[in-house]
Design a protein around this motif. Structure first.
Motif, PDB file in Angstrom:
ATOM      1  N   ARG A 151       0.853  -1.191   0.000  1.00  0.00           N
ATOM      2  CA  ARG A 151       0.000   0.000   0.000  1.00  0.00           C
ATOM      3  C   ARG A 151       0.888   1.239   0.000  1.00  0.00           C
ATOM      4  O   ARG A 151       1.858   1.317   0.757  1.00  0.00           O
ATOM      5  CB  ARG A 151      -0.915   0.001   1.226  1.00  0.00           C
ATOM      6  CG  ARG A 151      -1.857  -1.199   1.282  1.00  0.00           C
ATOM      7  CD  ARG A 151      -2.774  -1.147   2.492  1.00  0.00           C
ATOM      8  NE  ARG A 151      -3.714  -0.041   2.406  1.00  0.00           N
ATOM      9  CZ  ARG A 151      -4.849  -0.067   1.723  1.00  0.00           C
ATOM     10  NH1 ARG A 151      -5.200  -1.151   1.038  1.00  0.00           N
ATOM     11  NH2 ARG A 151      -5.652   0.977   1.709  1.00  0.00           N
ATOM     12  N   VAL A 152       0.569   2.172  -0.868  1.00  0.00           N
ATOM     13  CA  VAL A 152       1.314   3.430  -0.962  1.00  0.00           C
ATOM     14  C   VAL A 152       0.409   4.561  -0.505  1.00  0.00           C
ATOM     15  O   VAL A 152      -0.691   4.750  -1.052  1.00  0.00           O
ATOM     16  CB  VAL A 152       1.812   3.674  -2.400  1.00  0.00           C
ATOM     17  CG1 VAL A 152       2.447   5.046  -2.512  1.00  0.00           C
ATOM     18  CG2 VAL A 152       2.812   2.592  -2.799  1.00  0.00           C
ATOM     19  N   ASN A 153       0.872   5.276   0.503  1.00  0.00           N
ATOM     20  CA  ASN A 153       0.062   6.349   1.103  1.00  0.00           C
ATOM     21  C   ASN A 153      -1.336   5.873   1.482  1.00  0.00           C
ATOM     22  O   ASN A 153      -2.334   6.579   1.315  1.00  0.00           O
ATOM     23  CB  ASN A 153      -0.036   7.557   0.157  1.00  0.00           C
ATOM     24  CG  ASN A 153       1.268   8.322   0.093  1.00  0.00           C
ATOM     25  OD1 ASN A 153       2.075   8.293   1.030  1.00  0.00           O
ATOM     26  ND2 ASN A 153       1.507   9.009  -1.016  1.00  0.00           N
ATOM     27  N   GLY A 154      -1.410   4.632   1.955  1.00  0.00           N
ATOM     28  CA  GLY A 154      -2.675   4.080   2.427  1.00  0.00           C
ATOM     29  C   GLY A 154      -3.549   3.465   1.374  1.00  0.00           C
ATOM     30  O   GLY A 154      -4.585   2.871   1.691  1.00  0.00           O
TER      31      GLY A 154
ATOM     32  N   THR B 178       9.985   3.124   0.935  1.00  0.00           N
ATOM     33  CA  THR B 178       9.646   4.216   0.026  1.00  0.00           C
ATOM     34  C   THR B 178       9.597   3.683  -1.405  1.00  0.00           C
ATOM     35  O   THR B 178      10.535   3.013  -1.856  1.00  0.00           O
ATOM     36  CB  THR B 178      10.674   5.361   0.121  1.00  0.00           C
ATOM     37  OG1 THR B 178      10.694   5.853   1.457  1.00  0.00           O
ATOM     38  CG2 THR B 178      10.310   6.493  -0.821  1.00  0.00           C
ATOM     39  N   ILE B 179       8.516   3.955  -2.100  1.00  0.00           N
ATOM     40  CA  ILE B 179       8.368   3.582  -3.505  1.00  0.00           C
ATOM     41  C   ILE B 179       8.034   4.842  -4.296  1.00  0.00           C
ATOM     42  O   ILE B 179       7.051   5.522  -3.991  1.00  0.00           O
ATOM     43  CB  ILE B 179       7.267   2.524  -3.691  1.00  0.00           C
ATOM     44  CG1 ILE B 179       7.640   1.235  -2.952  1.00  0.00           C
ATOM     45  CG2 ILE B 179       7.043   2.234  -5.170  1.00  0.00           C
ATOM     46  CD1 ILE B 179       6.580   0.157  -3.036  1.00  0.00           C
ATOM     47  N   ASN B 180       8.887   5.142  -5.278  1.00  0.00           N
ATOM     48  CA  ASN B 180       8.710   6.361  -6.085  1.00  0.00           C
ATOM     49  C   ASN B 180       8.588   7.606  -5.206  1.00  0.00           C
ATOM     50  O   ASN B 180       7.779   8.508  -5.471  1.00  0.00           O
ATOM     51  CB  ASN B 180       7.474   6.226  -6.987  1.00  0.00           C
ATOM     52  CG  ASN B 180       7.602   5.088  -7.981  1.00  0.00           C
ATOM     53  OD1 ASN B 180       8.708   4.776  -8.443  1.00  0.00           O
ATOM     54  ND2 ASN B 180       6.491   4.455  -8.297  1.00  0.00           N
ATOM     55  N   GLY B 181       9.379   7.627  -4.130  1.00  0.00           N
ATOM     56  CA  GLY B 181       9.402   8.787  -3.255  1.00  0.00           C
ATOM     57  C   GLY B 181       8.245   8.885  -2.285  1.00  0.00           C
ATOM     58  O   GLY B 181       8.145   9.870  -1.551  1.00  0.00           O
TER      59      GLY B 181
END
Length: 250
Positions: free
Chosen positions: A80-83, A223-226
């Motif tokens: 999950r990225v940023n939730g 961190t993925i793609n910042g």
């Protein structure tokens, strides 16, 4: 006559004292000290009561078990990225002798990736991956062998992957009701993953006495793609007869 009476009185007094004091006629048996010897525990290779002392021995034993038996690996991954859901899939890998197959089904993929599932077959020299896209079309890619794709791992690659998780030694060890051993990180650990060095949030594993890792799970933030990403991975290993279908030649 008076002397005889005095002796009788004295004797009566002595008997009275004996009846109401002293030992009261009871004998107490001496206390015997006993020592209980706890049975020794046969820990898996590289493992002791204090944790994993040799990740090399433990993961080597696991890889040797994979090399000498058919097996199945079930993997569940959620990122999950940023939730929000970024990538999620379930994969089943089967290995029978020198033939291997894998089936992966995606429930979430990164933006721009339209793959809904993937099938993989390999022997000692050839591997074929078939991707199914969201529109139903398929594409096929040929690779050298099972070790030439990140879709599956060989026994030695499994050893390397698990080593990065369990070699820290900072794991609590306890016996399970089934006679296996549970490993658990009591706090954050620095480990190496597909996303570089990370700090774990949770890390648990179950190991048989001969060193076969039946399951392992790990979660961490990276961190993925910042952007901040939360990764959760679960693996379950099973030994037993396996049938690998398709080839000739995929």
């Amino acid at each position: 006559m008076r002397r005889t009476a005095l002796l009788a009185v004295a004797l009566a007094a002595m008997l009275a004292l004996a009846g109401c004091g002293g030992t009261s006629g009871t004998t107490t048996a001496p206390t015997t000290n006993t020592t209980t010897t706890q049975a020794s525990v046969d820990y898996p290779p590289g493992v002791s009561a204090d944790g994993v002392e040799s990740g090399f021995e433990l993961t080597g034993a696991h890889a040797e078990t994979l090399r000498t038996a058919d097996y199945t690996v079930t993997e569940i991954t959620s990122i999950r990225v940023n939730g929000s859901g970024y990538k999620a899939y379930m994969q089943t890998t089967k290995a029978a002798g020198d033939t291997m197959s894998a089936s992966r089904s995606y429930s979430a993929t990164p933006s721009g990736n339209n793959v809904s599932s993937a099938e993989f077959w390999a022997n000692a020299s050839t591997g074929v991956i078939q991707y199914t896209h969201d529109d139903g079309n398929t594409t096929t890619t040929t690779v050298g062998s099972a070790g030439d794709t990140d879709l599956v791992r060989t026994p030695d690659q499994w050893s390397e992957s698990l080593y990065t998780l369990v070699a820290s030694g900072q794991l609590e060890v306890s016996e399970t009701d089934e006679g296996n051993f549970a490993l658990r990180a009591s706090g954050p650990l620095n480990v190496t993953t597909d996303y570089g060095e990370v700090t774990t949030e949770t890390l648990t594993a179950t190991v048989t006495p001969n060193g076969f890792v039946t399951d392992i799970s790990v979660s961490y933030t990276t961190t993925i793609n910042g952007e901040t990403a939360t990764v959760s991975k679960q693996f379950a290993f099973e030994r037993g007869d396996v049938t690998v279908t398709k080839p000739t030649w995929a």
